[in-house]
Design an enzyme around this catalytic site. Structure first.
Site, mmCIF file in Angstrom:
data_model
loop_
_atom_site.group_PDB
_atom_site.id
_atom_site.type_symbol
_atom_site.label_atom_id
_atom_site.label_comp_id
_atom_site.label_asym_id
_atom_site.label_seq_id
_atom_site.Cartn_x
_atom_site.Cartn_y
_atom_site.Cartn_z
ATOM 1 N NE ARG A 51 -36.350 -8.771 -43.371
ATOM 2 C CZ ARG A 51 -36.261 -9.801 -44.194
ATOM 3 N NH1 ARG A 51 -37.113 -10.754 -44.161
ATOM 4 N NH2 ARG A 51 -35.281 -9.853 -45.081
ATOM 5 C CB THR A 52 -38.112 -2.294 -42.876
ATOM 6 O OG1 THR A 52 -37.370 -3.124 -42.000
ATOM 7 C CG2 THR A 52 -38.660 -1.120 -42.109
ATOM 8 C CG HIS A 129 -34.912 -0.833 -37.272
ATOM 9 N ND1 HIS A 129 -36.138 -0.364 -37.687
ATOM 10 C CD2 HIS A 129 -34.610 -1.856 -38.106
ATOM 11 C CE1 HIS A 129 -36.539 -1.093 -38.719
ATOM 12 N NE2 HIS A 129 -35.634 -1.997 -38.991
#
Ligand code: NCD
Length: 307
Positions: A51-52, A129
């Site tokens: 995802r990231t 994060h």
């Protein structure tokens, strides 16, 4: 030159500007589609992520830039024993900006001190994060119109969940935020975080039952039990299904409460909740791309007024 290591690296005013830019990108995608022509983003991922990493790549491609990088420490020279500081010196010659994820807390920070290009912390161990936090804040601000006056429940693995640690840090700067930490005893929020809240007189409570606090919440931030940070599998198996958000629990919530989740989801939100209008975790993914586009433009100091 600026890096992004923690969400606190930007002042509240700077964040407002970043979110305004993200909202403008959302409305005028075409206007920004060549803003990073000729620029390169390196994604250096020493820890698995889809995802990231894809969100960063999608963001840079949507700005007309290009991407290079690695998605697994074994396919990089780290497997040959190269240090992060040497790797970033090399990457500085190949790219204009770098997003780095690393299993070791502080590794992106070390990289930034040896870098000639902006470094973005894309997740360091159980620590921070920040770009997930920017995503969370943009989602809340876009859907609720504000970032103050909320009671927010954070539920699940509050011990190892770095997205939780970053989000608490960031939300602590806004007025009238109350935190409710919902976790099993073993996965409680680290003490340094509650000490910090006490020092700042920010109200919080810690509970085990999600049902009990559900009616109080304006926002519910669900998280996955972080299997990869457990020392033994038995503990993980015992705790992994401790919370499962389902329709029944949602019926206890306010009609306008939002459910957020950084994803990936495992079992902690039943798929039957996905159709509930209050479930915004897939919208969050889209906001994640807009905010990373805004961040790349900001760190590369692109003059958006001339676009
Ligand atoms: C989070 C992470 O990597 O910390 N995922 C993400 O970036 N979207 C949350 C998680 O892995 O549980």
């Amino acid at each position: 030159m600026r890096h992004l290591m923690s969400p606190l690296d930007f002042s509240v005013d700077e964040l407002e500007k970043l979110f305004d830019l993200a909202n403008d990108i959302e409305k005028n995608r075409e206007k920004y589609s060549h803003a990073c022509n000729g620029k390169k983003l390196a994604t250096c991922f020493y820890e698995p992520s889809t995802r990231t990493r894809l969100s960063f790549e999608s963001a840079m491609l949507s700005l007309g830039g290009s991407v290079l990088g690695f998605s697994d420490a074994n396919s990089s020279s780290a497997a040959k024993g190269e240090s992060v500081s040497d790797t970033i010196r090399m990457i500085s010659c190949y790219a204009d900006i770098c997003a780095m994820r690393h299993p070791k807390e502080g590794a992106p920070m070390v990289a930034s001190t040896h870098s000639r290009i902006p470094v973005i912390n894309a997740g360091d161990g159980g620590h921070q994060h920040p770009t997930q936090t920017l995503t969370d804040l943009l989602t809340i601000r876009s859907l609720k119109g504000r970032l103050n006056n909320f009671t927010i429940g954070l539920c699940g693995d509050l011990k190892f969940g770095r997205t939780v640690h970053s989000l608490i840090n960031a939300l602590s700067r806004y007025d009238n935020i109350t935190f409710i930490f919902v976790s099993p005893e073993e996965l409680r929020i680290p003490e340094y975080i509650t000490d910090n809240l006490k020092e700042q007189n920010i109200p919080y409570k810690e509970v085990i039952s999600l049902e009990e606090v559900m009616p109080e919440l304006d926002l519910l931030y669900m998280t996955r039990v972080q299997r990869e940070r457990f020392f033994n599998e038995e503990d993980y198996v015992r705790l992994k299904d401790f919370y499962i958000l389902n329709k029944e629990k949602m019926s206890l919530a306010k009609p306008d409460m939002l459910v957020l989740h950084p994803l990936p989801r495992v079992n902690e939100i039943s798929v039957e909740v996905d159709d509930d209008e209050r479930a915004v975790y897939f919208k969050q993914v889209q906001y994640g791309v807009y905010v990373r586009m805004a961040l790349i433009l900001t760190l590369l100091e692109i003059d958006v007024n001339s676009l």
